[in-house]
Motif scaffolding. Structure first.
Motif, PDB file in Angstrom:
ATOM      1  N   TYR A 145       0.851  -1.208   0.000  1.00 36.52           N
ATOM      2  CA  TYR A 145       0.000   0.000   0.000  1.00 36.52           C
ATOM      3  C   TYR A 145       0.885   1.256   0.000  1.00 36.52           C
ATOM      4  O   TYR A 145       0.594   2.248  -0.626  1.00 36.52           O
ATOM      5  CB  TYR A 145      -0.934  -0.048   1.204  1.00 36.52           C
ATOM      6  CG  TYR A 145      -1.629   1.261   1.510  1.00 36.52           C
ATOM      7  CD1 TYR A 145      -2.460   1.871   0.569  1.00 36.52           C
ATOM      8  CD2 TYR A 145      -1.456   1.885   2.750  1.00 36.52           C
ATOM      9  CE1 TYR A 145      -3.082   3.085   0.851  1.00 36.52           C
ATOM     10  CE2 TYR A 145      -2.080   3.087   3.037  1.00 36.52           C
ATOM     11  CZ  TYR A 145      -2.885   3.678   2.084  1.00 36.52           C
ATOM     12  OH  TYR A 145      -3.505   4.873   2.364  1.00 36.52           O
ATOM     13  N   TYR A 146       1.973   1.202   0.777  1.00 34.52           N
ATOM     14  CA  TYR A 146       3.045   2.192   0.613  1.00 34.52           C
ATOM     15  C   TYR A 146       4.371   1.446   0.681  1.00 34.52           C
ATOM     16  O   TYR A 146       4.400   0.246   0.991  1.00 34.52           O
ATOM     17  CB  TYR A 146       2.944   3.342   1.622  1.00 34.52           C
ATOM     18  CG  TYR A 146       3.072   2.953   3.085  1.00 34.52           C
ATOM     19  CD1 TYR A 146       4.293   2.635   3.659  1.00 34.52           C
ATOM     20  CD2 TYR A 146       1.945   2.925   3.900  1.00 34.52           C
ATOM     21  CE1 TYR A 146       4.401   2.282   4.990  1.00 34.52           C
ATOM     22  CE2 TYR A 146       2.044   2.580   5.240  1.00 34.52           C
ATOM     23  CZ  TYR A 146       3.282   2.254   5.775  1.00 34.52           C
ATOM     24  OH  TYR A 146       3.395   1.901   7.094  1.00 34.52           O
ATOM     25  N   ASP A 147       5.450   2.150   0.407  1.00 36.86           N
ATOM     26  CA  ASP A 147       6.790   1.572   0.247  1.00 36.86           C
ATOM     27  C   ASP A 147       7.092   0.416   1.209  1.00 36.86           C
ATOM     28  O   ASP A 147       7.333   0.634   2.407  1.00 36.86           O
ATOM     29  CB  ASP A 147       7.822   2.692   0.439  1.00 36.86           C
ATOM     30  CG  ASP A 147       9.239   2.211   0.201  1.00 36.86           C
ATOM     31  OD1 ASP A 147       9.412   1.053  -0.247  1.00 36.86           O
ATOM     32  OD2 ASP A 147      10.172   2.997   0.469  1.00 36.86           O
ATOM     33  N   GLN A 186      -6.234  -2.133   6.557  1.00 41.73           N
ATOM     34  CA  GLN A 186      -6.070  -1.290   5.381  1.00 41.73           C
ATOM     35  C   GLN A 186      -6.485   0.107   5.823  1.00 41.73           C
ATOM     36  O   GLN A 186      -7.647   0.342   6.119  1.00 41.73           O
ATOM     37  CB  GLN A 186      -6.918  -1.797   4.215  1.00 41.73           C
ATOM     38  CG  GLN A 186      -6.779  -0.950   2.962  1.00 41.73           C
ATOM     39  CD  GLN A 186      -5.328  -0.822   2.511  1.00 41.73           C
ATOM     40  OE1 GLN A 186      -4.665  -1.804   2.216  1.00 41.73           O
ATOM     41  NE2 GLN A 186      -4.804   0.399   2.489  1.00 41.73           N
ATOM     42  N   GLY A 219      -6.302   4.524   5.498  1.00 36.25           N
ATOM     43  CA  GLY A 219      -6.417   5.561   4.466  1.00 36.25           C
ATOM     44  C   GLY A 219      -7.857   5.776   4.030  1.00 36.25           C
ATOM     45  O   GLY A 219      -8.527   4.833   3.612  1.00 36.25           O
ATOM     46  N   ARG A 250      -8.918   8.059   1.584  1.00 36.37           N
ATOM     47  CA  ARG A 250      -9.102   8.282   0.136  1.00 36.37           C
ATOM     48  C   ARG A 250      -8.971   6.994  -0.661  1.00 36.37           C
ATOM     49  O   ARG A 250      -9.709   6.765  -1.615  1.00 36.37           O
ATOM     50  CB  ARG A 250      -8.106   9.332  -0.355  1.00 36.37           C
ATOM     51  CG  ARG A 250      -8.508  10.692   0.160  1.00 36.37           C
ATOM     52  CD  ARG A 250      -7.549  11.805  -0.157  1.00 36.37           C
ATOM     53  NE  ARG A 250      -7.889  12.928   0.714  1.00 36.37           N
ATOM     54  CZ  ARG A 250      -7.014  13.762   1.252  1.00 36.37           C
ATOM     55  NH1 ARG A 250      -5.732  13.617   1.009  1.00 36.37           N
ATOM     56  NH2 ARG A 250      -7.416  14.733   2.030  1.00 36.37           N
ATOM     57  N   TYR A 251      -8.034   6.136  -0.257  1.00 38.21           N
ATOM     58  CA  TYR A 251      -7.794   4.885  -0.994  1.00 38.21           C
ATOM     59  C   TYR A 251      -9.010   3.958  -0.896  1.00 38.21           C
ATOM     60  O   TYR A 251      -9.196   3.105  -1.748  1.00 38.21           O
ATOM     61  CB  TYR A 251      -6.537   4.222  -0.420  1.00 38.21           C
ATOM     62  CG  TYR A 251      -6.061   2.998  -1.164  1.00 38.21           C
ATOM     63  CD1 TYR A 251      -5.672   3.072  -2.503  1.00 38.21           C
ATOM     64  CD2 TYR A 251      -5.976   1.756  -0.524  1.00 38.21           C
ATOM     65  CE1 TYR A 251      -5.227   1.946  -3.183  1.00 38.21           C
ATOM     66  CE2 TYR A 251      -5.529   0.630  -1.194  1.00 38.21           C
ATOM     67  CZ  TYR A 251      -5.152   0.736  -2.521  1.00 38.21           C
ATOM     68  OH  TYR A 251      -4.711  -0.387  -3.190  1.00 38.21           O
ATOM     69  N   ARG A 253       3.958   7.430   7.952  1.00 42.60           N
ATOM     70  CA  ARG A 253       3.330   6.831   6.769  1.00 42.60           C
ATOM     71  C   ARG A 253       3.417   7.757   5.562  1.00 42.60           C
ATOM     72  O   ARG A 253       2.866   8.855   5.587  1.00 42.60           O
ATOM     73  CB  ARG A 253       1.862   6.548   7.077  1.00 42.60           C
ATOM     74  CG  ARG A 253       1.653   5.142   7.541  1.00 42.60           C
ATOM     75  CD  ARG A 253       0.253   4.848   7.919  1.00 42.60           C
ATOM     76  NE  ARG A 253      -0.768   5.361   7.032  1.00 42.60           N
ATOM     77  CZ  ARG A 253      -2.031   5.545   7.406  1.00 42.60           C
ATOM     78  NH1 ARG A 253      -2.403   5.259   8.627  1.00 42.60           N
ATOM     79  NH2 ARG A 253      -2.916   5.992   6.558  1.00 42.60           N
ATOM     80  N   ASP A 288       1.819   7.824   2.907  1.00 46.56           N
ATOM     81  CA  ASP A 288       0.541   8.215   2.280  1.00 46.56           C
ATOM     82  C   ASP A 288      -0.124   9.380   3.013  1.00 46.56           C
ATOM     83  O   ASP A 288      -1.115   9.925   2.527  1.00 46.56           O
ATOM     84  CB  ASP A 288      -0.424   7.016   2.237  1.00 46.56           C
ATOM     85  CG  ASP A 288      -0.767   6.507   3.638  1.00 46.56           C
ATOM     86  OD1 ASP A 288       0.164   6.336   4.452  1.00 46.56           O
ATOM     87  OD2 ASP A 288      -1.960   6.301   3.919  1.00 46.56           O
ATOM     88  N   MET A 289       0.404   9.768   4.167  1.00 43.16           N
ATOM     89  CA  MET A 289      -0.270  10.833   4.937  1.00 43.16           C
ATOM     90  C   MET A 289       0.317  12.204   4.596  1.00 43.16           C
ATOM     91  O   MET A 289       1.467  12.325   4.179  1.00 43.16           O
ATOM     92  CB  MET A 289      -0.178  10.545   6.431  1.00 43.16           C
ATOM     93  CG  MET A 289      -1.016   9.313   6.794  1.00 43.16           C
ATOM     94  SD  MET A 289      -1.068   8.948   8.549  1.00 43.16           S
ATOM     95  CE  MET A 289      -1.989  10.334   9.195  1.00 43.16           C
ATOM     96  N   SER A 298       3.936  13.257   2.773  1.00 41.52           N
ATOM     97  CA  SER A 298       4.005  13.562   1.333  1.00 41.52           C
ATOM     98  C   SER A 298       4.262  15.050   1.105  1.00 41.52           C
ATOM     99  O   SER A 298       4.945  15.428   0.158  1.00 41.52           O
ATOM    100  CB  SER A 298       2.742  13.092   0.613  1.00 41.52           C
ATOM    101  OG  SER A 298       1.641  13.833   1.039  1.00 41.52           O
TER     102      SER A 298
END
Ligand code: NAD
Length: 336
Positions: free
Chosen positions: A38-40, A88, A90, A92-93, A190, A192-193, A197
């Motif tokens: 889902y992320y790196d 899981q 997030g 938006r995802y 994270r 994705d947050m 980013s």
């Protein structure tokens, strides 16, 4: 002490920090994670590598949704405590990949509950989220508020987890504590947050996307405060008096829910300014409309947490963000 804890999502941001803390406190930690992308995944592997040198740490790569692997896990040595953080995540995802939310957060959570039932686990603590407070919640969000209007599937699966845990607490007497985390940030965080980013983009000279034209507020909570709150709650087994606001008829269940948040909502524009100060670099901003599934503001009422464990998060954003930025520069080098 020889107390055994299962931490799911141990290669994740919060799970990693919690495992480090409990190992330092003398616990035996069984970690579980599926190391998904889902992320790196390298960030997850690097977190795990920090834990794997510890003699009291063991790791199993298991997907929560794999029923037979989960049954095998719980057929093994007994866990005194289970801290269930894998999910899981997030908001938006969850609009793009809805099935993974139900697989991990609903089916996977059922496997955790079944395992706790089979093993008669002494205390199950599980991650919920501030996002369960939906469209009709008043600020600050109280654990006594009704939470029946989720605005994303992520929120709906987190709320489903709370309800499922309550039913198991009621039916089988498993002591359960739900942890509603509010926008957690910090070192090893994270990607994705937004805080992560935005840092990547500001340092890389890219524009940062700011939704709802910046008219948003978040109750940013520093990771060390989250870990302190969770570790203080571990021995606080909920008794039959523990509250369950939605259904007084079920008040005999050993079940409680806590907000763990900084109770200081910060405007997104102030957050960006603070990040610019920490990075010593200005951001270029792309102003965008509100995203589906998002809420405008989050703000934790932590009075129940304070009453239960005499603690509430209080790390100032400037301090916590500086710790994150310092870690980020060390981890990724000063290339940017
Ligand atoms: P994270 O994504 O860093 O960690 C979750 C870990 O769970 C990951 O390592 C992932 O590989 C693992 N995982 C996911 N699905 C799995 C599955 N099916 N089987 C096995 N492992 C699986 O997220 P985090 O920020 O550490 O969040 C931990 C928990 O806290 C999650 O339940 C999340 O929903 C909740 N939460 C986090 C925040 C936050 O701001 N970080 C806020 C509210 C709630």
């Amino acid at each position: 002490m020889d107390t055994r804890v299962l931490i799911t999502g141990v290669a994740g941001f919060i799970g990693f920090h919690l495992a480090r803390r409990l190992l330092a406190d003398g616990w035996i930690v069984q970690g579980l994670d599926n190391l998904n992308d889902y992320y790196d995944p390298n960030l997850k592997k690097d977190r795990l590598a920090q834990l794997e040198g510890h003699p009291a740490f063991q790791f199993k790569k298991i997907d929560l949704a794999d029923r037979s692997a989960m049954e095998t896990l719980f057929a093994g040595p007994h866990f005194d405590v289970v801290i269930h953080l894998a999910a899981q995540a997030g908001v938006r995802y969850s609009l793009q990949a809805p099935h993974s939310y139900v697989d991990s957060n609903v089916t996977g959570f059922l496997h955790i509950l079944e395992g706790c039932r089979a093993q008669k686990v002494g205390h199950l603590l599980f991650a919920s989220s501030s996002s369960v407070y939906g469209a009709n919640s008043q600020l600050p969000y109280s654990v006594h508020d009704p939470v029946d209007h989720p605005v994303s599937l992520y929120a709906a699966t987190k709320r489903a987890g709370e309800l499922m845990a309550h039913s198991y607490a009621h039916l089988y007497g498993i002591p359960c504590t739900g942890l509603r985390f509010f926008t957690v940030y910090g070192p090893w965080g994270r990607p994705d947050m937004a805080y992560f980013s935005f840092t990547q983009k500001i340092l890389g000279g890219e524009k940062i996307p700011v939704f709802n034209h910046g008219k948003m507020q978040r109750d940013f909570t520093y990771i060390d405060d989250i870990i302190e709150g969770v570790t203080r709650l571990v021995p606080k087994i909920p008794g039959p008096q523990a509250f369950w606001p939605a259904d007084p008829a079920s008040s005999a269940a050993p079940f409680q829910i806590h907000n763990i948040g900084n109770h200081t909502p910060v405007a997104l524009t102030d957050f960006i300014q603070t990040l610019e100060e920490c990075l010593d670099k200005k951001a270029e901003i792309e102003w965008l409309p509100m995203q589906d599934g998002d809420v405008v503001a989050t703000y934790a009422d932590v009075s129940a947490l304070q009453e239960a464990v005499a603690f509430a998060p209080d790390t100032p954003l400037r301090t916590g963000l500086q710790h994150f930025v310092d870690w980020y520069r060390r981890y990724y080098g000063n290339a940017q």
